[in-house]
Design a protein around this motif. Structure first.
Motif, mmCIF file in Angstrom:
data_model
loop_
_atom_site.group_PDB
_atom_site.id
_atom_site.type_symbol
_atom_site.label_atom_id
_atom_site.label_comp_id
_atom_site.label_asym_id
_atom_site.label_seq_id
_atom_site.Cartn_x
_atom_site.Cartn_y
_atom_site.Cartn_z
ATOM 1 N N ILE A 248 0.864 -1.180 0.000
ATOM 2 C CA ILE A 248 0.000 0.000 0.000
ATOM 3 C C ILE A 248 0.900 1.229 0.000
ATOM 4 N N VAL A 249 0.643 2.150 -0.913
ATOM 5 C CA VAL A 249 1.444 3.365 -1.044
ATOM 6 C C VAL A 249 0.610 4.553 -0.579
ATOM 7 N N PHE A 250 1.221 5.391 0.269
ATOM 8 C CA PHE A 250 0.571 6.609 0.774
ATOM 9 C C PHE A 250 1.180 7.808 0.046
ATOM 10 N N PRO A 251 0.420 8.498 -0.794
ATOM 11 C CA PRO A 251 0.960 9.667 -1.500
ATOM 12 C C PRO A 251 1.047 10.875 -0.575
ATOM 13 N N PRO A 252 1.860 11.878 -0.910
ATOM 14 C CA PRO A 252 1.936 13.090 -0.084
ATOM 15 C C PRO A 252 0.629 13.870 -0.142
ATOM 16 N N TYR A 253 0.405 14.713 0.885
ATOM 17 C CA TYR A 253 -0.777 15.575 0.930
ATOM 18 C C TYR A 253 -0.520 16.834 0.102
ATOM 19 N N ASP A 254 -1.578 17.367 -0.475
ATOM 20 C CA ASP A 254 -1.472 18.681 -1.094
ATOM 21 C C ASP A 254 -1.945 19.744 -0.099
ATOM 22 N N ALA A 255 -1.934 21.011 -0.533
ATOM 23 C CA ALA A 255 -2.238 22.117 0.384
ATOM 24 C C ALA A 255 -3.677 22.051 0.885
ATOM 25 N N ILE B 52 -4.334 28.786 9.567
ATOM 26 C CA ILE B 52 -4.331 27.418 9.029
ATOM 27 C C ILE B 52 -3.928 27.395 7.557
ATOM 28 N N PRO B 53 -4.429 28.269 6.676
ATOM 29 C CA PRO B 53 -3.942 28.258 5.289
ATOM 30 C C PRO B 53 -2.445 28.505 5.172
ATOM 31 N N LEU B 54 -1.905 29.370 6.020
ATOM 32 C CA LEU B 54 -0.475 29.650 5.946
ATOM 33 C C LEU B 54 0.341 28.438 6.395
ATOM 34 N N CYS B 55 -0.084 27.773 7.468
ATOM 35 C CA CYS B 55 0.613 26.558 7.907
ATOM 36 C C CYS B 55 0.555 25.478 6.828
ATOM 37 N N ALA B 56 -0.595 25.314 6.192
ATOM 38 C CA ALA B 56 -0.724 24.315 5.132
ATOM 39 C C ALA B 56 0.160 24.660 3.937
ATOM 40 N N ALA B 57 0.268 25.942 3.602
ATOM 41 C CA ALA B 57 1.105 26.343 2.469
ATOM 42 C C ALA B 57 2.579 26.097 2.750
ATOM 43 N N PHE B 58 3.026 26.409 3.950
ATOM 44 C CA PHE B 58 4.427 26.174 4.305
ATOM 45 C C PHE B 58 4.780 24.690 4.222
ATOM 46 N N ALA B 59 3.882 23.827 4.698
ATOM 47 C CA ALA B 59 4.165 22.388 4.689
ATOM 48 C C ALA B 59 4.030 21.787 3.296
ATOM 49 N N ALA B 60 3.096 22.292 2.484
ATOM 50 C CA ALA B 60 2.866 21.715 1.156
ATOM 51 C C ALA B 60 3.959 22.101 0.171
ATOM 52 N N GLN B 61 4.598 23.243 0.363
ATOM 53 C CA GLN B 61 5.604 23.664 -0.602
ATOM 54 C C GLN B 61 6.882 22.837 -0.506
ATOM 55 N N GLU B 62 7.020 22.053 0.570
ATOM 56 C CA GLU B 62 8.190 21.180 0.686
ATOM 57 C C GLU B 62 7.868 19.798 0.140
ATOM 58 N N HIS B 63 7.152 18.961 0.930
ATOM 59 C CA HIS B 63 6.800 17.634 0.423
ATOM 60 C C HIS B 63 5.514 17.119 1.038
ATOM 61 N N GLY B 64 4.586 18.003 1.384
ATOM 62 C CA GLY B 64 3.281 17.563 1.862
ATOM 63 C C GLY B 64 3.332 16.808 3.166
ATOM 64 N N ASP B 65 4.141 17.282 4.098
ATOM 65 C CA ASP B 65 4.323 16.595 5.380
ATOM 66 C C ASP B 65 3.280 17.104 6.366
ATOM 67 N N ALA B 66 2.332 16.243 6.729
ATOM 68 C CA ALA B 66 1.310 16.643 7.702
ATOM 69 C C ALA B 66 1.908 16.813 9.087
ATOM 70 N N ARG B 67 2.901 15.996 9.420
ATOM 71 C CA ARG B 67 3.536 16.136 10.730
ATOM 72 C C ARG B 67 4.214 17.492 10.857
ATOM 73 N N ARG B 68 4.830 17.945 9.758
ATOM 74 C CA ARG B 68 5.464 19.263 9.771
ATOM 75 C C ARG B 68 4.415 20.364 9.928
ATOM 76 N N ALA B 69 3.294 20.218 9.266
ATOM 77 C CA ALA B 69 2.231 21.217 9.388
ATOM 78 C C ALA B 69 1.676 21.266 10.804
ATOM 79 N N LEU B 70 1.505 20.113 11.441
ATOM 80 C CA LEU B 70 1.001 20.080 12.815
ATOM 81 C C LEU B 70 2.019 20.690 13.780
#
Length: 641
Positions: free
Chosen positions: A437-444, A469-487
């Motif tokens: 099972i492959v988990f793809p990265p999250y988008d913004a 919340i939009p700014l946190c999501a944008a910062f995390a999505a511009q790298e590699h879609g890391d939800a842990r980084r966004a949290l």
């Protein structure tokens, strides 16, 4: 003349009258101006009020009709012997019992031998008002100890500071500390209102009750593991994906659902989680699994023993109690109890070190096969286990089902490395990778939904502005879609706002949190190094840039001396430079390994563990090292083996 007014419990006022006590004066003066016994000074062990009462020897109580009554304080001192203000030489001059029982209105003011008593005036004022106030026939009648707090007024205040009796007035504010003014270290920090409702929701260890945008992967895992609820062996699963794509959270969520469903249908199914980043050897993995199942087996045996002992007691009282059980007699129940107790005694936990690996494996095998159950072993960061100890553990676990009689085992591996199976034995690879099972990265947009879902639980209402919340999501999505980084970014922004005692989390807090997380720790460590350590590190960089790899200590020291001469710095000894290299190795900036050169002795081979260009730029930002930017020190040629 000083006066002090006190109020007792009945509402009457008590006026205590005393003279000024002047050090070195010949006599004490009452309000009538008549001299008393000479050279009488206050006792330092008594407080201001009590000392004055003791020396004067009387107090005046104002009754409800305005009249006052003089009271002999000696009669109600509360001590074994009344206080007379006598010196040690006059210790024998104590009043008789008659004097103690006599009201102050009839006190003669004399001792038994007729001499004036110390602390008692021998000539009272002849003013009619004073005589009327001191008359025993006053309307208020004799005053008893219940009417005035004599014990309190005569008690010694041991907490009063030394020398406080020299002042006429006792300032209680100087003695009693105000607790409101004494602020502790955390009082100011706790004064503000908290922003978080439940901060743990933003932690990576938290498993939510709902995982947005992972329904497809969760359903796929559920369809594979549902066979465990039927008593069958599920297929092995390998889960791939980048960091922060929800692999571990989804796997734990499915595991919790599996265990709760198994309890509902009374199916023995268990899930054991192991983080191979920490438990990274075959011995540790097997020992941890064995101890978990040993503990569960002991609990299972304990519950069975309770049931059998209850059955045995009922069988002795009522013979037909065994009719619906597998036991025919009470002796059979006793035999079963003895067998279970013997099994529990043999279940010793596996130590973390010291046993042969095959013994640990056999102990784990016996523990997991003790009763009927289906076991799913979740190995998080499974690639770390293969990298550290090879694929022996996976081979043994994948081949256990052919030997087990009561239980079944399934493996669920989680990895960030898509290619770690390329290094596995073909037999292990074929049995382990039955399902992938492959988990793809999250988008913004997906990150925004995840953050909003967590923020509703983590923060208090209206604690976040609309752009957080939009700014946190944008910062995390511009790298590699890391939800842990966004949290982490959202949690850090909330902590910064809370530390600043702000009411809401704003965009400025998010940007400040981004700068805090983005701070390169290596760059910060290099920037704050002492000058001598910077020179040693710069010497290593120059050697690396000139094509010298696996630099030894002598080569670093030669370049170090040239650089010190160029910037006019003190030259340390080679032994001290070796210590500085060891410190850089401890910080992780360089990698220093001691190697043997045979008859030439031992030396340290040094290699950089940080990027050369970035580290050099940080070093050259130092004012002292900026002048050696174009330095090209002589590098001695050498023959490498």
């Amino acid at each position: 003349m000083d006066e002090d007014t006190q109020t007792d419990g009945s509402g009457e006022r008590t006026k205590v009258v005393w003279d000024e006590i002047r050090p070195g004066s010949d006599a004490l003066r009452t309000d009538g101006g008549n001299p008393e016994s000479p050279n009488t000074e206050p006792d330092d062990s008594v407080t201001d009020d009590s000392a004055a009462d003791a020396v004067e020897g009387r107090s005046e109580t104002a009754s409800s009709d305005g009249s006052t009554t003089s009271v002999d304080l000696h009669a109600y001192s509360g001590d074994d012997e009344p206080f007379t203000g006598a010196t040690p030489d006059d210790a024998t001059d104590t009043p008789t019992d008659d004097a103690t029982d006599t009201p102050s209105g009839s006190d003669t003011g004399q001792t038994a031998d007729g001499a004036p008593a110390r602390g008692t005036p021998d000539d009272r004022s002849t003013d009619p008002t004073d005589l009327q106030a001191e008359s025993p026939e006053a309307d208020s009648g004799p005053v008893t100890a219940d009417d005035i707090e004599i014990e309190e007024s005569m008690s010694v205040d041991t907490d009063a500071p030394t020398g406080s009796t020299e002042s006429g007035d006792l300032n209680l504010d100087e003695v009693v500390l105000d607790d409101d003014e004494s602020q502790g270290l955390f009082d100011d920090l706790l004064s503000g209102e908290p922003i978080f409702e439940n901060k743990e929701v933003l932690r990576p260890s938290y498993t939510p009750h709902e995982l947005p945008h992972r329904n497809e992967q969760i359903n796929q895992m559920a369809t594979i593991l549902v066979s465990a609820l039927r008593g069958e062996t599920p297929s092995n699963i390998l889960i791939y994906g980048k960091t922060g794509t929800g692999k571990t959270a989804s796997a734990k969520f499915v595991s919790q659902e599996l265990e709760s469903t198994s309890k509902k249908y009374d199916v023995p199914c268990e899930v054991e989680y192991i983080n191979c980043e920490v438990t990274d050897t075959q011995y540790r993995v097997l020992a941890q699994l064995a101890n978990k199942f040993i503990e569960k087996n002991r609990e299972f045996i304990g519950s069975k023993l309770d049931e059998l002992e209850d059955l045995r007691s009922r069988a002795r009282d009522d013979g037909p109690a065994l009719s619906d059980t597998e036991f025919e007699t009470a002796d059979a129940v006793d035999d079963r109890i003895g067998t279970l107790e013997a099994d529990r005694e043999e279940m010793d936990p596996v130590p973390m070190t010291g046993w042969p690996t095959d013994r640990v494996y056999s102990t784990f095998f016996d523990a997991v096969d003790y009763e009927e159950r289906v076991v799913v072993i979740m190995l998080d960061e499974i690639d770390k286990l293969v990298e550290k100890s090879g694929d022996d553990t996976l081979y043994n676990l994948s081949r256990m089902n052919s030997e087990l009689e009561n239980s079944r085992i399934s493996i669920m591996g989680i990895s960030n490395d898509l290619k770690f199976t390329d290094f596995l034995d073909p037999r292990v690879k074929s049995s382990l990778g039955e399902e992938e099972i492959v988990f793809p990265p999250y988008d913004a947009n997906q990150l925004r939904d995840i953050l909003q879902h967590r923020a509703n639980v983590a923060f208090k209402p209206d604690a976040l502005t609309d752009d957080v919340i939009p700014l946190c999501a944008a910062f995390a999505a511009q790298e590699h879609g890391d939800a842990r980084r966004a949290l982490d970014l959202l949690r850090t922004a909330g902590e910064l706002a809370e530390r600043g005692q702000a009411d809401t989390v704003e965009e400025a807090h998010v940007r400040k949190a981004q700068d805090k997380i983005e701070l390169d720790r290596v760059v910060e460590v290099v920037r704050t190094l002492p000058t001598q350590s910077k020179i040693v590190l710069f010497s290593t960089i120059l050697l690396e840039k000139n094509g010298v790899h696996n630099v030894n200590t002598g080569e670093v020291f030669n370049i170090y001396k040239r650089l010190c001469e160029e910037i006019d710095a003190d030259v340390l000894t080679q032994r001290r430079v070796t210590d500085l290299i060891s410190e850089l190795d401890m910080l992780g900036i360089v990698n220093a390994v001691v190697v043997s050169k045979g008859r030439y002795g031992r030396t340290k081979e040094i290699s950089l563990s940080v990027p050369i260009e970035e580290t050099e730029a940080v070093l050259l930002s130092d004012s002292r090292l900026g002048d050696i930017e174009n330095a090209q020190p002589f590098v001695q040629a050498r023959f490498d083996n």
